[in-house]
Motif scaffolding. Structure first.
Motif, PDB file in Angstrom:
ATOM      1  N   HIS A  76       0.856  -1.178   0.000  1.00  0.00           N
ATOM      2  CA  HIS A  76       0.000   0.000   0.000  1.00  0.00           C
ATOM      3  C   HIS A  76       0.900   1.238   0.000  1.00  0.00           C
ATOM      4  N   THR A  77       0.334   2.385  -0.315  1.00  0.00           N
ATOM      5  CA  THR A  77       1.141   3.604  -0.336  1.00  0.00           C
ATOM      6  C   THR A  77       1.720   3.937   1.037  1.00  0.00           C
ATOM      7  N   LYS A  78       1.052   3.488   2.108  1.00  0.00           N
ATOM      8  CA  LYS A  78       1.507   3.791   3.470  1.00  0.00           C
ATOM      9  C   LYS A  78       2.247   2.640   4.138  1.00  0.00           C
ATOM     10  N   LEU A  79       2.052   1.406   3.643  1.00  0.00           N
ATOM     11  CA  LEU A  79       2.542   0.253   4.394  1.00  0.00           C
ATOM     12  C   LEU A  79       2.849  -0.916   3.464  1.00  0.00           C
ATOM     13  N   ILE A  80       3.915  -1.649   3.820  1.00  0.00           N
ATOM     14  CA  ILE A  80       4.218  -2.937   3.199  1.00  0.00           C
ATOM     15  C   ILE A  80       4.262  -3.967   4.321  1.00  0.00           C
ATOM     16  N   ALA A  81       3.533  -5.068   4.172  1.00  0.00           N
ATOM     17  CA  ALA A  81       3.456  -6.046   5.257  1.00  0.00           C
ATOM     18  C   ALA A  81       3.520  -7.462   4.707  1.00  0.00           C
ATOM     19  N   SER A  82       4.074  -8.364   5.520  1.00  0.00           N
ATOM     20  CA  SER A  82       4.061  -9.790   5.211  1.00  0.00           C
ATOM     21  C   SER A  82       3.612 -10.549   6.451  1.00  0.00           C
ATOM     22  N   ALA A  83       2.957 -11.690   6.238  1.00  0.00           N
ATOM     23  CA  ALA A  83       2.454 -12.503   7.345  1.00  0.00           C
ATOM     24  C   ALA A  83       2.144 -13.901   6.819  1.00  0.00           C
ATOM     25  N   LYS A  84       1.855 -14.818   7.729  1.00  0.00           N
ATOM     26  CA  LYS A  84       1.470 -16.165   7.315  1.00  0.00           C
ATOM     27  C   LYS A  84       0.017 -16.210   6.868  1.00  0.00           C
ATOM     28  N   ASN A  96       4.051 -14.328  12.306  1.00  0.00           N
ATOM     29  CA  ASN A  96       5.290 -13.905  11.638  1.00  0.00           C
ATOM     30  C   ASN A  96       5.111 -12.609  10.855  1.00  0.00           C
ATOM     31  N   ILE A  97       4.503 -11.620  11.497  1.00  0.00           N
ATOM     32  CA  ILE A  97       4.188 -10.369  10.810  1.00  0.00           C
ATOM     33  C   ILE A  97       5.402  -9.436  10.807  1.00  0.00           C
ATOM     34  N   ILE A  98       5.704  -8.913   9.637  1.00  0.00           N
ATOM     35  CA  ILE A  98       6.683  -7.830   9.500  1.00  0.00           C
ATOM     36  C   ILE A  98       6.017  -6.733   8.688  1.00  0.00           C
ATOM     37  N   ALA A  99       5.821  -5.581   9.317  1.00  0.00           N
ATOM     38  CA  ALA A  99       5.160  -4.459   8.652  1.00  0.00           C
ATOM     39  C   ALA A  99       6.110  -3.271   8.622  1.00  0.00           C
ATOM     40  N   PRO A 126       8.027   8.213   7.426  1.00  0.00           N
ATOM     41  CA  PRO A 126       9.391   7.736   7.648  1.00  0.00           C
ATOM     42  C   PRO A 126       9.413   6.226   7.872  1.00  0.00           C
ATOM     43  N   PRO A 127      10.583   5.589   7.698  1.00  0.00           N
ATOM     44  CA  PRO A 127      10.652   4.137   7.826  1.00  0.00           C
ATOM     45  C   PRO A 127      10.553   3.659   9.279  1.00  0.00           C
ATOM     46  N   LEU A 128       9.584   2.795   9.514  1.00  0.00           N
ATOM     47  CA  LEU A 128       9.371   2.193  10.836  1.00  0.00           C
ATOM     48  C   LEU A 128       8.970   0.744  10.613  1.00  0.00           C
ATOM     49  N   GLN A 129       9.607  -0.179  11.323  1.00  0.00           N
ATOM     50  CA  GLN A 129       9.307  -1.598  11.173  1.00  0.00           C
ATOM     51  C   GLN A 129       8.644  -2.140  12.433  1.00  0.00           C
ATOM     52  N   LEU A 130       7.593  -2.961  12.242  1.00  0.00           N
ATOM     53  CA  LEU A 130       6.891  -3.597  13.349  1.00  0.00           C
ATOM     54  C   LEU A 130       6.937  -5.104  13.161  1.00  0.00           C
ATOM     55  N   LYS A 131       7.248  -5.830  14.240  1.00  0.00           N
ATOM     56  CA  LYS A 131       7.236  -7.291  14.221  1.00  0.00           C
ATOM     57  C   LYS A 131       6.335  -7.785  15.344  1.00  0.00           C
ATOM     58  N   THR A 132       5.407  -8.666  15.006  1.00  0.00           N
ATOM     59  CA  THR A 132       4.475  -9.185  16.005  1.00  0.00           C
ATOM     60  C   THR A 132       3.787 -10.427  15.453  1.00  0.00           C
ATOM     61  N   GLU A 133       2.804 -10.958  16.219  1.00  0.00           N
ATOM     62  CA  GLU A 133       2.074 -12.149  15.793  1.00  0.00           C
ATOM     63  C   GLU A 133       0.614 -11.854  15.458  1.00  0.00           C
ATOM     64  N   HIS A 134       0.161 -10.646  15.739  1.00  0.00           N
ATOM     65  CA  HIS A 134      -1.239 -10.310  15.439  1.00  0.00           C
ATOM     66  C   HIS A 134      -1.363  -8.805  15.279  1.00  0.00           C
ATOM     67  N   LEU A 140       4.998  -6.769  20.783  1.00  0.00           N
ATOM     68  CA  LEU A 140       5.345  -6.141  19.516  1.00  0.00           C
ATOM     69  C   LEU A 140       6.675  -5.423  19.623  1.00  0.00           C
ATOM     70  N   GLU A 141       7.505  -5.560  18.583  1.00  0.00           N
ATOM     71  CA  GLU A 141       8.790  -4.871  18.509  1.00  0.00           C
ATOM     72  C   GLU A 141       8.717  -3.822  17.405  1.00  0.00           C
ATOM     73  N   MET A 142       9.203  -2.624  17.711  1.00  0.00           N
ATOM     74  CA  MET A 142       9.201  -1.529  16.750  1.00  0.00           C
ATOM     75  C   MET A 142      10.624  -1.006  16.594  1.00  0.00           C
ATOM     76  N   VAL A 143      11.021  -0.769  15.352  1.00  0.00           N
ATOM     77  CA  VAL A 143      12.354  -0.260  15.064  1.00  0.00           C
ATOM     78  C   VAL A 143      12.218   0.914  14.096  1.00  0.00           C
ATOM     79  N   ARG A 144      12.811   2.041  14.478  1.00  0.00           N
ATOM     80  CA  ARG A 144      12.808   3.226  13.615  1.00  0.00           C
ATOM     81  C   ARG A 144      14.151   3.349  12.914  1.00  0.00           C
TER      82      ARG A 144
END
Length: 379
Positions: A152-160, A176-179, A184-192, A208-212
């Motif tokens: 999407h223009t705002k987000l790229i995500a992958s999951a099972k 196994n979500i990675i969004a 600005p670039p921000l990454q989120l990792k979580t299960e839901h 949830l883990e967030m990395v800027r």
């Protein structure tokens, strides 16, 4: 021709007919193969299928290279297909896949192999290997061993797995979500995770883990139990057991609520917050904390307590500004400073200096002069 209890109309773009004229061997062979397929069920080539609801409104339309129906006409196997999902007469979703299956009188559609689903309203695109689609219930589920990808223009995500409510345009991502936000670039990792596409919001309610990132380098890391991210304003509201780490400048924090503008690296919390500067082993706690890491300034209010453990130094105050560049603090209001070796306490209305160096200047005024208490060592 009417199929699926008169609910599906079949439009023949090219219905392969085998001529019975002549006695050429090749024509006899093709005719016998066609008859065997008819015995198994109706076979259509280059056909377009449609499904309408009880009110006559079209639900979906599929074009396929080959459609093989079961003898009871309740199911069909499709090959190399493209199609559209409708809502109130308008196309809302476009799909394509290598294979498909229509079940339950057209109420369920299963797709597999190189699936692409594109929402024409919000421009979100989904890719996966397996899809179940229930048009009348307004949802589809995508899954597969290789997972799914959303763009999407705002987000790229992958999951099972992804469950998409096509009416409300809400995506529920699982496992196994990675969004990644784009700017600005921000990454989120979580299960839901919930993704409200029209509102451009992400809601997480699991660990949830967030990395800027900035210029591909990590600037901040956070862990939390709950988060709501507004992709329009670049503001994340975090709740729960929050762990925070800034890599530049080095700073760690812990609290239960943070409002974080990850665009300009400003944060604020109105809950008890503990900040730790590992290089000098300096800790500061307060009930209200605001900081701007682009300017490397931290502002603390109410219930302030600071200490430099190695140097056995402590300070109390009502308000305090911590400069992370020169590591100097500026405290005001009911200042109480205490150190060991030499042992003494200072009371005043202001204090400025560095806890890690034991270089603190405490000030007072005529009404509230500085009070010094020196404790002799015990014999």
């Amino acid at each position: 021709m009417m199929l699926f209890k008169n609910k599906i109309s079949v439009i023949f773009l090219c219905f392969l007919l085998i001529s019975c004229q002549g006695n050429k061997p090749s024509e006899k062979t093709e005719n016998s193969n066609f008859k065997r397929e008819i015995e198994q069920g109706l076979v259509l080539y280059n056909a377009t299928l449609e499904q309408s609801n009880s009110d006559g409104q079209i639900l979906w339309r599929l074009s396929t290279k080959k459609a093989t129906y079961t003898q009871d006409k309740k199911s069909a196997i499709l090959e190399n297909l493209t199609g559209n999902l409708f809502d109130k007469g308008k196309i809302i979703l476009q799909v394509s896949a290598k294979k498909g299956e229509i079940k339950n009188d057209g109420k369920e559609i299963y797709l597999s192999g190189e699936i692409i689903a594109f929402d024409t309203r919000n421009k979100a695109e989904f890719k996966g290997q397996e899809l179940m689609w229930k048009p009348e219930e307004h949802f589809m589920i995508m899954a597969g061993d290789k997972g799914i990808k959303a763009n999407h223009t705002k987000l790229i995500a992958s999951a099972k797995e992804a469950k998409y409510n096509t009416k409300d345009q809400i995506v529920e991502l699982s496992k196994n979500i990675i969004a990644n936000t784009k700017n600005p670039p921000l990454q989120l990792k979580t299960e839901h995770l919930y993704w409200k596409i029209p509102e451009n919001k992400i809601i997480g309610n699991n660990l949830l883990e967030m990395v800027r990132y900035e210029d591909k380098f990590v600037t901040d890391k956070l862990k939390t139990n709950q988060v709501e991210v507004d992709l329009n304003t670049n503001i994340a509201i975090l709740n729960g057991n929050i762990e925070y780490q800034s890599l530049k400048p080095p700073l760690q924090g812990a609290t239960t609520r943070i409002i974080w503008n990850y665009g300009d690296r400003t944060m604020e919390s109105n809950q008890a917050t503990r900040l730790f500067q590992p290089e000098d082993d300096v800790t500061l706690t307060a009930n209200i904390v605001k900081f701007n890491l682009e300017e490397n300034q931290v502002y603390l209010h109410e219930g302030i307590y600071g200490q430099a453990v190695k140097n056995e130094v402590e300070i109390y105050a009502d308000n305090l500004v911590w400069n992370l560049d020169n590591k100097e603090i500026n405290a005001e209001g009911n200042v109480y400073y205490k150190q060991i070796n030499p042992d003494f306490n200072l009371k005043g209305i202001k204090a400025i200096g560095k806890l890690q160096d034991k270089s603190m200047k405490v000030e007072g005024n005529q009404e509230n002069p500085v009070t010094t208490l020196i404790y002799p060592k015990e014999q």
